[in-house]
Design a protein around this motif. Structure first.
Motif, short mmCIF file in Angstrom:
data_model
loop_
_atom_site.label_atom_id
_atom_site.label_comp_id
_atom_site.label_asym_id
_atom_site.label_seq_id
_atom_site.Cartn_x
_atom_site.Cartn_y
_atom_site.Cartn_z
N GLU A 16 -65.99 20.57 67.26
CA GLU A 16 -66.67 21.66 67.95
C GLU A 16 -68.00 21.25 68.55
OE1 GLU A 16 -67.03 24.73 65.08
OE2 GLU A 16 -64.87 24.93 64.75
N GLY A 17 -68.41 19.99 68.33
CA GLY A 17 -69.70 19.56 68.84
C GLY A 17 -69.70 19.35 70.34
N HIS A 18 -68.64 18.72 70.89
CA HIS A 18 -68.56 18.49 72.33
C HIS A 18 -68.00 19.74 73.02
CE1 HIS A 18 -69.42 14.30 71.50
NE2 HIS A 18 -68.46 14.31 70.60
N ARG A 19 -67.75 19.59 74.30
CA ARG A 19 -67.13 20.70 75.02
C ARG A 19 -65.72 20.94 74.48
NH1 ARG A 19 -66.33 20.25 80.74
NH2 ARG A 19 -66.16 18.00 80.43
N LYS A 20 -65.49 22.16 74.06
CA LYS A 20 -64.20 22.48 73.47
C LYS A 20 -63.15 22.68 74.55
CE LYS A 20 -64.15 25.46 70.20
NZ LYS A 20 -64.33 26.71 69.44
N ALA A 21 -61.89 22.56 74.15
CA ALA A 21 -60.80 22.82 75.08
C ALA A 21 -60.78 24.31 75.42
CB ALA A 21 -59.47 22.40 74.47
N GLU A 22 -60.51 24.60 76.66
CA GLU A 22 -60.44 25.99 77.12
C GLU A 22 -59.11 26.58 76.67
OE1 GLU A 22 -60.50 28.59 81.28
OE2 GLU A 22 -60.63 26.40 81.30
N VAL A 23 -59.16 27.55 75.77
CA VAL A 23 -57.96 28.17 75.20
C VAL A 23 -57.87 29.60 75.70
CG1 VAL A 23 -56.71 28.77 73.11
CG2 VAL A 23 -58.11 26.70 73.17
N ILE A 24 -56.73 29.92 76.29
CA ILE A 24 -56.45 31.28 76.78
C ILE A 24 -55.32 31.84 75.92
CG2 ILE A 24 -55.72 32.69 78.73
CD1 ILE A 24 -56.83 30.54 80.57
N GLU A 25 -55.66 32.84 75.15
CA GLU A 25 -54.67 33.45 74.23
C GLU A 25 -53.93 34.57 74.94
OE1 GLU A 25 -54.97 35.99 70.16
OE2 GLU A 25 -56.07 34.09 70.20
N LEU A 26 -52.60 34.46 74.98
CA LEU A 26 -51.76 35.43 75.65
C LEU A 26 -50.85 36.10 74.63
CD1 LEU A 26 -50.77 33.33 78.79
CD2 LEU A 26 -52.57 35.04 78.63
N GLU A 27 -51.18 37.34 74.29
CA GLU A 27 -50.35 38.11 73.36
C GLU A 27 -49.31 38.88 74.17
OE1 GLU A 27 -50.78 41.71 70.06
OE2 GLU A 27 -52.55 40.68 70.85
N VAL A 28 -48.06 38.49 73.99
CA VAL A 28 -46.96 39.07 74.76
C VAL A 28 -46.32 40.17 73.91
CG1 VAL A 28 -44.81 38.62 75.97
CG2 VAL A 28 -46.59 36.85 75.88
N PRO A 29 -46.30 41.39 74.37
CA PRO A 29 -45.63 42.45 73.60
C PRO A 29 -44.11 42.30 73.68
CG PRO A 29 -46.43 43.34 75.67
CD PRO A 29 -46.92 41.92 75.61
N MET A 30 -43.45 42.52 72.57
CA MET A 30 -41.99 42.51 72.57
C MET A 30 -41.46 43.75 73.26
SD MET A 30 -40.92 41.07 68.80
CE MET A 30 -41.62 42.50 67.97
N SER A 31 -40.26 43.63 73.75
CA SER A 31 -39.62 44.81 74.34
C SER A 31 -39.27 45.81 73.23
CB SER A 31 -38.37 44.40 75.11
OG SER A 31 -37.40 43.87 74.22
N ASP A 32 -39.02 47.03 73.63
CA ASP A 32 -38.71 48.07 72.64
C ASP A 32 -37.46 47.71 71.84
OD1 ASP A 32 -40.90 49.46 73.55
OD2 ASP A 32 -39.74 50.72 74.94
N LYS A 33 -36.47 47.16 72.52
CA LYS A 33 -35.24 46.80 71.82
C LYS A 33 -35.46 45.63 70.88
CE LYS A 33 -32.24 48.52 75.50
NZ LYS A 33 -31.18 48.18 76.47
N MET A 34 -36.27 44.67 71.26
CA MET A 34 -36.56 43.55 70.37
C MET A 34 -37.30 44.03 69.13
SD MET A 34 -37.67 40.55 73.06
CE MET A 34 -38.06 39.42 71.73
N ARG A 35 -38.24 44.94 69.33
CA ARG A 35 -38.98 45.45 68.17
C ARG A 35 -38.06 46.25 67.25
NH1 ARG A 35 -42.45 47.59 70.90
NH2 ARG A 35 -43.95 45.86 70.91
N GLU A 36 -37.13 46.98 67.85
CA GLU A 36 -36.17 47.75 67.05
C GLU A 36 -35.26 46.82 66.25
OE1 GLU A 36 -32.95 51.41 67.78
OE2 GLU A 36 -33.99 50.44 69.46
N ILE A 37 -34.83 45.72 66.86
CA ILE A 37 -34.00 44.75 66.15
C ILE A 37 -34.80 44.09 65.03
CG2 ILE A 37 -32.82 42.54 66.40
CD1 ILE A 37 -31.99 43.40 69.19
N GLN A 38 -36.05 43.74 65.30
CA GLN A 38 -36.86 43.10 64.26
C GLN A 38 -37.06 44.03 63.07
OE1 GLN A 38 -40.62 40.63 65.00
NE2 GLN A 38 -41.48 42.57 64.32
N ASN A 39 -37.36 45.29 63.32
CA ASN A 39 -37.53 46.23 62.22
C ASN A 39 -36.24 46.40 61.42
OD1 ASN A 39 -40.18 46.64 63.03
ND2 ASN A 39 -39.67 48.41 64.30
N ALA A 40 -35.10 46.37 62.11
CA ALA A 40 -33.83 46.50 61.40
C ALA A 40 -33.56 45.30 60.51
CB ALA A 40 -32.69 46.68 62.41
#
Length: 977
Positions: free
Chosen positions: A213-237
């Motif tokens: 962390e002392g030098h210039r850190k890597a540029e990190v872009i965090e992308l949170e992708v929401p699951m589709s409604d059907k994928m979330r329904e399958i996961q809960n099941a």
């Protein structure tokens, strides 16, 4: 011999401060280094090996390295040599099964250098003195977390330290979790490694944090992708099914420690393995339902992984294979189904997964109808994975950046590196990226070249319509074949079906491979969305009628544009290879690569990417990017971290980071409280104490003391060093002599020969007849042949677990009354076994004792108990001769090269081969029981002699009653009524 320092300056490739600190510690003392994953463990190892290789006359052994690590170390040492130009460095030499000849190994050992030797070859060379441990400069042990008391690596380290106290010993590991399980796990590992110091380097270490962390850190872009409604329904099941299965396990096994049997722990990869490890000691007592639930947990975890990585069509196909595999054949009872398939959540799972692919429901009347017209038609839905659109947007952003800023201002290339979890996901992304800009409607394609480049960039949007339609066609073809197979199973008896339909169905789609093309400036259209339909309450997964499937298949036949795109992207026939081989410009290249552990450092160093897309999260790779960025100040890196928000993928990632942090915290605490281990040199022990250690204090009465001048000796076949028993015998103060034996596996005394079998090896040997030949050979050459049946110490000490895989109704070995230790022989007169129809391993084992009455059987619950049994069998008996043990069974005159008192004479039997066929014939004669049979074999030459003997001649051998029956049988006229 002490390690020699290099005479010339050694150039190292350790740019970060924490790497230099670890290297300085390793140079001065022996220690166990536990490093967080991704911080460059192999880089430290190669620099340390290069340091000793530069001296020129050192012999350093690398233990525990696999083929990929050997390749890494060899290339790294070659690069060090090219940079430093050290004249005495010789690089890495690998000794494995390809270079296992004794003269070749002896020559390599004499030349010295850095040697990577497989564990089984190294321990044999140590014990046979082909490699003198005193001539070894030092030893580097990789994967120290796998070194347990019974491992062959612990055996190697013990043999090394027994004869070499001055050589160095360094151990490395990047997996802290195994060092935190059990009682005082770190102290036990240090004892197995013969080390006294531990060096811990977690990610939150002050030096590591400052370096990254002392030098210039890597540029990190965090992308949170929401699951589709059907994928979330399958996961809960699926999670609901997992929770119900865990609850059922808790109810059925109340006496176990269930603190970790939670839904959060179920997301971890080793959850089902941990449960099975807990149940293994009582596996023979758990119910069939419990065993089935343990197996179902693995399937449910695989479904969770497939939901996030497979496309919708492949996921539905995977579910169909699971249902087909769990479907019992016609005529069996309903309880053969897995319990979770009857849950309402399972119905939601299957119905929602189907609604992601196509829409429509088939009525029961349509299922029973044989006509080709149905009231309801199936319409394709083809839901795309949400990450695909995000990847297309990221690539569009990267291309915009490259278009607006075409000049590189650093040492990086404009290469885009996409990292995935496995090869299947890589193939999926390659196909998607090759077809995502193809639009099935031609009007947009006609105008795409007339647009301005900036407008073209804005118009781009990825679509998987072409790929999904192709996969749906493949799925429907497979569905039709599955329907035909199901009808054949229904119409034919169950015995005629020799294989499950799931066994014939491929696990992955058979897709062609495309060449690595450059990124295309092509636009494509999206896929229309169809609302999900409500799942019904039926728990049965229907198989659509062939006519209905055929109608859908006709509807999605490839269009003209689709056919052109397939020929352009999917290359099935690569006869003209010259059209696809070329050098690519690194400034305009997209690379898709799976995570590959430490080998990812090579990818980063060789490609030098400016853009990295982490399609799936991996904490180790994040740290490798941090190390790469901190090691090269002039290289800029932009990382896109893509993950499904609120998914098991995110929870698994966070759980892995938390478990590693907690493991290092426990290790730091144990290290601060760990007692210092004080070791004694055996050569400095007081002579009186040494004498008292050799006195056998177990002799009753105390009137006579038995002192042995040397430890007991055991001759062991070299192939047995794959097991833990030789290591335990060596640790039990026995001299282990490795030899290439023809008869038996262990020679305890001149009269005792032992053939060791694990449970699985025993069953295989009984069924293929190999054990019968081995028993016959031992009977020819040894007076006391023994069959050792050794069980796993972590599993149940019973054969009941294997009886379920054989014919129902077979008797278990416990019915014959074997005990937990010592020797025993199965009863030859057991009425529970039918020798004429052997169907299980138990039957075959009883037949073995009937055939060879002098063969004794040893039952051992673990290798530890076997070592104790061997010690008891060797008491007050002479030591075996290794030369005679090797010569036994070979086609040579062993009497000429042996001392007086031949083995055959000592065994009390004549040197001739007993054929099994005459024995079987004699066994059918009235009056011949096992004792009579053994007497006749020893005292007579053949059956012809027995048939011509009178009652008076047979009386001294078998008794008057048996003699009369035998003579009456051979002299009975065939014409008598």
């Amino acid at each position: 011999m002490p390690p020699e320092r290099p005479n010339v300056p050694v150039k190292l490739s350790l740019p970060l401060q924490y790497q230099q600190d670890i290297f300085t510690e390793l140079r001065s003392e022996d220690e166990l280094v536990i490093l967080a994953r991704g911080l460059g463990l192999l880089r430290l190892v190669t620099n340390l090996l290069h340091f000793y290789d530069a001296a020129g006359n050192n012999l350093v052994l690398v233990v525990g390295a696999d083929d990929r690590e050997n390749e890494w170390i060899g290339e790294a040492l070659a690069e060090h040599y090219a940079i430093s130009k050290t004249p005495l460095a010789r690089g890495l030499k690998v000794i494995n099964t390809d270079r296992a000849t004794v003269p070749m190994r002896e020559k390599i050992y004499s030349e010295g250098g850095i040697l990577s030797v497989t564990s089984r070859i190294l321990i044999v060379d140590f014990l046979s003195k082909l490699l003198d441990p005193e001539k070894v400069t030092g030893m580097v042990v990789l994967h120290a977390d796998k070194v347990v008391a019974t491992s062959i690596e612990a055996f190697i380290i013990r043999a090394y330290r027994e004869h070499n106290k001055r050589g160095f010993l360094k151990a490395f590991s990047d997996a802290p979790e195994p060092f935190t399980t059990g009682f005082a796990p770190l102290a036990s590992s240090m004892r197995n490694l013969f080390l006294r110091k531990t060096s811990l380097w977690p990610r939150f270490h002050v030096t590591v944090a400052e370096a990254l962390e002392g030098h210039r850190k890597a540029e990190v872009i965090e992308l949170e992708v929401p699951m589709s409604d059907k994928m979330r329904e399958i996961q809960n099941a699926v999670l609901e099914c997992v929770e119900v299965c865990i609850g059922e396990l808790k109810k059925a096994n109340t006496g176990l420690d269930m603190a970790d049997w939670t839904l959060d722990s179920a997301l971890h990869r080793s959850f089902d393995v941990a449960i099975r490890r807990q149940l293994d000691p009582i596996w023979h007592r758990v119910s069939f339902r419990t065993r089935q639930i343990v197996s179902d947990l693995s399937d449910l975890r695989a479904i969770l992984h497939a939901l996030l990585t497979y496309d919708a069509v492949s996921f539905l196909k995977y579910l169909d294979t699971i249902v087909t595999a769990h479907t019992p054949p016609p005529g069996s009872t309903k309880h053969s189904y897995s319990p979770w398939l009857f849950l309402d959540a399972a119905d939601v799972l299957f119905q929602t997964a189907r609604s992601r692919v196509y829409q429509g429901r088939i009525s029961k009347d349509a299922v029973r109808s044989s006509s080709t017209s149905f009231p309801t038609t199936l319409q394709p839905v083809l839901e795309e994975q949400p990450k695909w659109e995000v990847v297309a947007e990221v690539l569009q952003e990267i291309e915009t950046d490259a278009y607006l800023n075409p000049v590189n201002v650093d040492e990086s290339n404009s290469t885009v590196l996409i990292m995935c979890s496995d090869q299947r996901t890589c193939r999926q992304l390659r196909e998607y990226m090759g077809t995502m800009h193809t639009n099935l409607s031609s009007k947009k394609q006609e105008t795409r070249d007339t647009l301005d480049p900036g407008d073209a960039i804005q118009e781009k949007k990825g679509s998987a319509e072409v790929m999904m339609r192709r996969r749906l066609r493949d799925y429907l073809d497979w569905k039709l074949s599955l329907s035909n197979v199901s009808r054949n199973f229904t119409s034919n008896p169950p015995s005629e079906g020799s294989q499950s339909p799931a066994a014939n169905s491929p696990g992955t789609l058979n897709q062609g491979r495309a060449p690595l093309n450059k990124r295309r400036r092509v636009r494509g259209g999206g896929t229309p969305s169809v609302p999900a339909r409500a799942p019904n309450s039926s728990v049965q997964v229907d198989i659509e009628p062939p006519a209905q499937v055929s109608a859908l298949l006709d509807e999605i036949q490839p269009t003209e544009i689709e056919e052109t795109q397939k020929e352009e992207i999917i290359i099935d026939d690569l006869e003209d290879m010259d059209d696809y081989y070329e050098l690519y410009d690194m400034e305009d290249l997209v690379m898709i690569h799976p995570y590959d552990g430490d080998m990812d450092e090579h990818i980063l160093e060789e490609v030098r990417p400016r853009y990295i897309i982490m399609y799936e999260p991996d904490p180790a790779f994040i740290r490798r990017v941090e190390v790469y960025r901190s090691s090269h100040v002039g290289r800029d890196v932009r990382v896109y971290f893509v993950y499904y928000g609120g998914s098991v993928e995110e929870q698994r990632y966070l759980s892995a980071v938390r478990r590693e942090k907690d493991s290092f915290t426990k290790l730091i605490k144990e290290k601060s409280n760990m007692a210092v281990t004080i070791t004694h040199d055996k050569s400095q022990v007081d002579p009186q104490e040494q004498f008292l250690r050799t006195v056998n204090t177990r002799i009753a009465g105390g009137g006579r003391l038995a002192a042995t001048a040397s430890p007991p000796r055991v001759v062991i076949d070299v192939r047995e060093f794959r097991s833990a028993l030789p290591s335990l015998l060596h640790g039990n103060n026995m001299i282990v002599v490795p030899c290439q034996l023809t008869v038996g596996d262990y020679i305890l005394t001149p009269d005792i020969c032992v053939e060791r079998k694990s449970v699985r090896d025993l069953i295989a040997s009984l069924r293929n007849g190999r054990l019968y030949n081995q028993a016959e050979t031992m009977l020819q050459h040894y007076k006391n042949p023994l069959l050792l049946i050794e069980f796993d110490q972590n599993k149940s000490f019973t054969f009941d677990a294997f009886a379920s895989a054989t014919t129902p109704g077979t008797t278990f070995l416990t019915d014959f009354g074997f005990s937990s230790s010592g020797t025993s022989t199965l009863s030859a007169n057991s009425s529970l076994v039918n020798p004429s129809s052997p169907k299980s391993a138990q039957h075959l084992l009883v037949l073995l004792t009937l055939t060879f009455p002098r063969l004794k059987i040893i039952w051992s619950s673990s290798p530890y108990q076997t070592a104790e049994i061997f010690a008891e069998l060797k008491k007050n008996n002479p030591e075996p001769d290794p030369i005679r043990a090797v010569q036994t069974g070979l086609d040579m005159d062993i009497a000429a090269s042996s001392h007086p008192g031949d083995i055959m004479a000592a065994a009390g039997i004549e040197h001739r081969v007993f054929n099994l066929l005459p024995q079987d014939m004699l066994r059918a004669v009235p009056g011949v029981n096992p004792n009579v049979l053994e007497r006749l074999i020893v005292e007579t030459e053949n059956i012809h002699e027995i048939a011509n003997m009178s009652v008076e001649q047979l009386d001294p051998l078998v008794g008057i009653e048996a003699a009369r029956k035998i003579v009456g049988f051979f002299r009975k006229s065939v014409f008598e009524s």
